[in-house]
Write an enzyme that holds these catalytic residues in place. Structure first.
Site, PDB file in Angstrom:
ATOM      1  N   HIS A 210      -0.253  -0.003   1.848  1.00 39.66           N
ATOM      2  CA  HIS A 210       1.036  -0.064   2.540  1.00 39.66           C
ATOM      3  C   HIS A 210       0.929  -0.092   4.056  1.00 39.66           C
ATOM      4  CE1 HIS A 210       0.222   4.224   2.940  1.00 39.66           C
ATOM      5  NE2 HIS A 210       1.090   4.232   3.924  1.00 39.66           N
TER       6      HIS A 210
HETATM    7  C1  UD1 Z   1       5.665   5.672   6.195  1.00 38.11           C
HETATM    8  C2  UD1 Z   1       4.793   6.339   7.251  1.00 38.11           C
HETATM    9  C3  UD1 Z   1       3.327   6.239   6.830  1.00 38.11           C
HETATM   10  C4  UD1 Z   1       3.135   6.783   5.437  1.00 38.11           C
HETATM   11  C5  UD1 Z   1       4.061   6.058   4.492  1.00 38.11           C
HETATM   12  C6  UD1 Z   1       3.945   6.515   3.075  1.00 38.11           C
HETATM   13  C7  UD1 Z   1       5.552   6.202   9.596  1.00 38.11           C
HETATM   14  C8  UD1 Z   1       5.318   5.534  10.878  1.00 38.11           C
HETATM   15  N1  UD1 Z   1       4.890   5.653   8.534  1.00 38.11           N
HETATM   16  O1  UD1 Z   1       5.343   4.295   6.156  1.00 38.11           O
HETATM   17  O2  UD1 Z   1       2.537   6.987   7.741  1.00 38.11           O
HETATM   18  O3  UD1 Z   1       1.781   6.614   5.056  1.00 38.11           O
HETATM   19  O4  UD1 Z   1       5.411   6.270   4.949  1.00 38.11           O
HETATM   20  O5  UD1 Z   1       4.766   5.737   2.274  1.00 38.11           O
HETATM   21  O6  UD1 Z   1       6.267   7.157   9.514  1.00 38.11           O
HETATM   22  N2  UD1 Z   1      11.498   1.376   2.237  1.00 38.11           N
HETATM   23  C9  UD1 Z   1      12.227   1.334   1.085  1.00 38.11           C
HETATM   24  N3  UD1 Z   1      12.567   2.515   0.482  1.00 38.11           N
HETATM   25  C10 UD1 Z   1      12.245   3.717   1.006  1.00 38.11           C
HETATM   26  C11 UD1 Z   1      11.526   3.754   2.213  1.00 38.11           C
HETATM   27  C12 UD1 Z   1      11.167   2.579   2.805  1.00 38.11           C
HETATM   28  O7  UD1 Z   1      12.542   0.272   0.565  1.00 38.11           O
HETATM   29  O8  UD1 Z   1      12.579   4.760   0.397  1.00 38.11           O
HETATM   30  C13 UD1 Z   1      11.082   0.106   2.850  1.00 38.11           C
HETATM   31  C14 UD1 Z   1      12.027  -0.303   3.956  1.00 38.11           C
HETATM   32  O9  UD1 Z   1      12.155  -1.684   3.937  1.00 38.11           O
HETATM   33  C15 UD1 Z   1      11.297   0.097   5.225  1.00 38.11           C
HETATM   34  C16 UD1 Z   1       9.836  -0.050   4.814  1.00 38.11           C
HETATM   35  O10 UD1 Z   1       9.797   0.279   3.433  1.00 38.11           O
HETATM   36  O11 UD1 Z   1      11.640  -0.657   6.320  1.00 38.11           O
HETATM   37  C17 UD1 Z   1       8.918   0.835   5.557  1.00 38.11           C
HETATM   38  O12 UD1 Z   1       9.365   2.199   5.497  1.00 38.11           O
HETATM   39  P1  UD1 Z   1       9.007   3.213   6.700  1.00 38.11           P
HETATM   40  O13 UD1 Z   1       9.506   4.578   6.391  1.00 38.11           O
HETATM   41  O14 UD1 Z   1       9.382   2.603   8.001  1.00 38.11           O
HETATM   42  O15 UD1 Z   1       7.423   3.218   6.703  1.00 38.11           O
HETATM   43  P2  UD1 Z   1       6.347   3.228   5.540  1.00 38.11           P
HETATM   44  O16 UD1 Z   1       5.647   1.932   5.524  1.00 38.11           O
HETATM   45  O17 UD1 Z   1       6.903   3.745   4.248  1.00 38.11           O
END
Ligand code: UD1
Length: 369
Positions: A210
Site C-alpha cells: 500500500h
Molecule cells: C495510511 C498511513 C500509512 C499506513 C496505512 C495503513 C499516513 C500518511 N499513511 O496510509 O502510514 O501504513 O494507513 O493502511 O497516515 N481509503 C479508503 N477507505 C479507508 C481509508 C482510506 O477507501 O477507510 C482510501 C482513500 O481513497 C484514501 C486512500 O485509501 O485516499 C489512502 O488513505 P490514507 O489514510 O490517506 O492513507 P493510507 O494509504 O491508508
C-alpha cells in the site's frame, strides 16, 4: 498521586488499533489513577479498515469519532487538527498519547502540544531516513515535540539521543503491537481462514502492498505485480488488497489480470484475526508494511520487504526480514533465495514479549508520582 489523570488515546488508521488496544486495556485496570478516553480520528473509515479491528480486538467504541476521512496530506492533517483542538479544549487532558507514524499521530501531537498539553509517543525513535515517506516526516516531527518517548528497540533510543532528545524522556519499553499478537494468537487456533482461501499451512505466501512509492506509480506497481504473478505459479499468494492499491490496479487495468490468475487469491482487507492466522501459517510474507515486518519476526516467518529501507532494522538483525526494494529483478532473486532455505534462525528482539503496555503504565505512574 492525588487525583486521577485524564489520558486521551488517539487512533486513526488501521495500524493504530492494535497499538491502542493493549494500552487502553491496561490503563482501565487502574480507574482510580487513570481516566482513559479513546478518540478515533476517522482517518480510516471503511468497515474492513476500522470496525473489524474494534470487533476482533474487543476495543470499546471510541469516546469520540472525529470523522475526518481521506484527503491530501495537508487536507487530512489539517482536518484532524481542526477536529481535535476543540476536544482538547473541552477535555483538558493531562496527557495525549499518540502511536505509530500516521497523519493522525502528527496532527494530534501538534494540536495538543500547542495547547501546552503533554504528549507521549509510543513507537518513538524509528527512522527510515527516507524523506520521501510521509511517515518519516510524521515520526521525526512527533518525536521532536513529544514529552515522553516510548521506544520499541534500542536502535530507536540511539536515534533519539543522536537527535538531541533528553535521555530522561526516552523509555525503552518494547513493542506494543506484540502485546496484541501475544493476546490474540491463541484465538487463531480454530480459525477457518486457510480453508476459506483453499491454502495449506506453509504452502502459500501472504502479500500486502500500500505504500505510495509502490502503488501510486503504474510502472512500479506493474513490475511488482508481474513478479508476484510469477511467484504465485510456484507458491499461491493471498493478497488482501488495500483500497489505495485497488484503485490503482483498477485504473491501470491490472485487476482483471490478477483476478484471472489461478495462484493469486485477491480479497478485500482482512480483520486482525484472519490476518494473524494467515501470517502465522505462511511460508513467506511479502509486504511493504512496517507492522508486518515486526509480526513476521515474532511469528518466525521469513518476510521480504518490498521497500528500499526499513525503519525497523532490528527485524533484519533478527534474521527474519530481507529488504528487496521494488525492482522486479531484485525481488525475484530474493524470493528465490529465501525459498531455497528450509530452516531459519530468527531471534525475537528484546522486550517484544507482550508486556509493553504494562511497562508503559509503570513509567506513567512513576512520572505522575
Ligand atoms: C495510511 C498511513 C500509512 C499506513 C496505512 C495503513 C499516513 C500518511 N499513511 O496510509 O502510514 O501504513 O494507513 O493502511 O497516515 N481509503 C479508503 N477507505 C479507508 C481509508 C482510506 O477507501 O477507510 C482510501 C482513500 O481513497 C484514501 C486512500 O485509501 O485516499 C489512502 O488513505 P490514507 O489514510 O490517506 O492513507 P493510507 O494509504 O491508508
Amino acid at each position: 498521586m492525588t487525583d486521577s489523570k485524564k489520558i486521551i488515546l488517539v487512533a486513526g488508521a488501521r495500524p493504530n488499533f492494535m497499538k491502542v488496544a493493549p494500552l487502553l486495556q491496561e490503563l482501565r485496570k487502574y480507574p482510580t489513577i487513570f481516566q482513559a478516553q479513546l478518540i478515533h480520528t476517522g482517518q480510516h473509515y471503511d468497515a474492513e479498515m476500522s470496525d473489524v479491528f474494534f470487533r476482533d480486538l474487543a476495543l470499546p467504541q471510541p469516546d469520540r469519532f472525529l470523522e475526518v476521512g481521506s484527503g491530501s496530506h495537508a487536507e487530512q492533517t489539517a482536518k484532524i487538527m481542526l477536529a481535535f483542538e476543540p476536544v482538547c479544549v473541552a477535555e483538558r487532558p493531562d496527557l495525549v498519547v499518540v502511536v505509530g507514524d500516521v497523519n493522525s499521530t502528527i496532527a494530534c501531537a501538534i494540536t495538543a502540544k500547542k495547547l501546552c498539553i503533554p504528549v507521549a509517543h509510543i513507537e518513538a525513535g524509528l527512522r527510515s531516513r527516507d524523506w520521501t515517506m510521509p511517515e518519516e516526516v510524521n515520526r521525526v516531527v512527533t518525536d521532536a515535540i513529544a514529552d515522553e518517548l516510548f521506544t520499541p528497540s534500542r536502535d530507536a533510543n540511539e536515534n533519539l539521543l543522536r537527535e538531541g532528545t533528553l535521555p530522561e524522556r526516552i523509555h525503552f519499553v518494547g513493542n506494543i503491537m506484540i502485546d496484541c499478537l501475544v493476546t490474540h494468537l491463541p484465538k487463531t487456533e480454530g480459525c477457518d481462514t486457510l480453508q476459506r482461501f483453499s491454502v495449506q499451512p506453509r504452502q502459500y505466501a501472504t502479500l500486502t502492498l500500500h505504500r505510495p512509492s509502490n502503488v501510486d506509480y503504474p510502472e512500479v506497481l506493474s513490475g511488482i505485480v508481474h513478479v508476484m504473478i510469477e511467484v504465485s505459479g510456484q507458491l499461491p499468494i493471498v493478497w488482501p488488497v488495500h483500497p489505495r492499491s485497488r484503485q490503482m490496479l483498477e485504473r491501470v487495468g491490472l485487476l482483471r489480470q490478477l483476478e484471472s490468475c489461478p495462484g493469486m487469491k485477491l480479497t478485500d482487507p482482512l480483520g486482525y484475526l484472519d490476518m494473524l492466522t494467515l501470517n502465522q501459517r505462511a511460508r513467506l510474507i511479502l509486504t511493504d508494511s512496517g507492522g508486518l515486518q515486526e509480526e513476521a519476526t515474532v511469528l518466525g516467518v521469513p518476510c521480504i520487504t518490498l521497500r528500499h529501507n526499513t525503519e525497523r532494522p532490528v527485524t533484519v538483525e533478527a534474521g527474519a526480514n530481507y529488504i528487496a526494494g521494488n525492482d522486479p529483478i531484485h525481488i525475484r532473486a530474493t524470493v528465490r533465495s529465501v525459498l531455497q532455505q528450509d530452516r531459519y534462525t530468527i531471534r525475537v528482539p528484546e522486550l517484544w514479549d507482550g508486556k509493553t503496555a504494562r511497562r508503559i503504565i509503570e513509567v506513567l505512574r512513576r512520572i505522575y508520582d
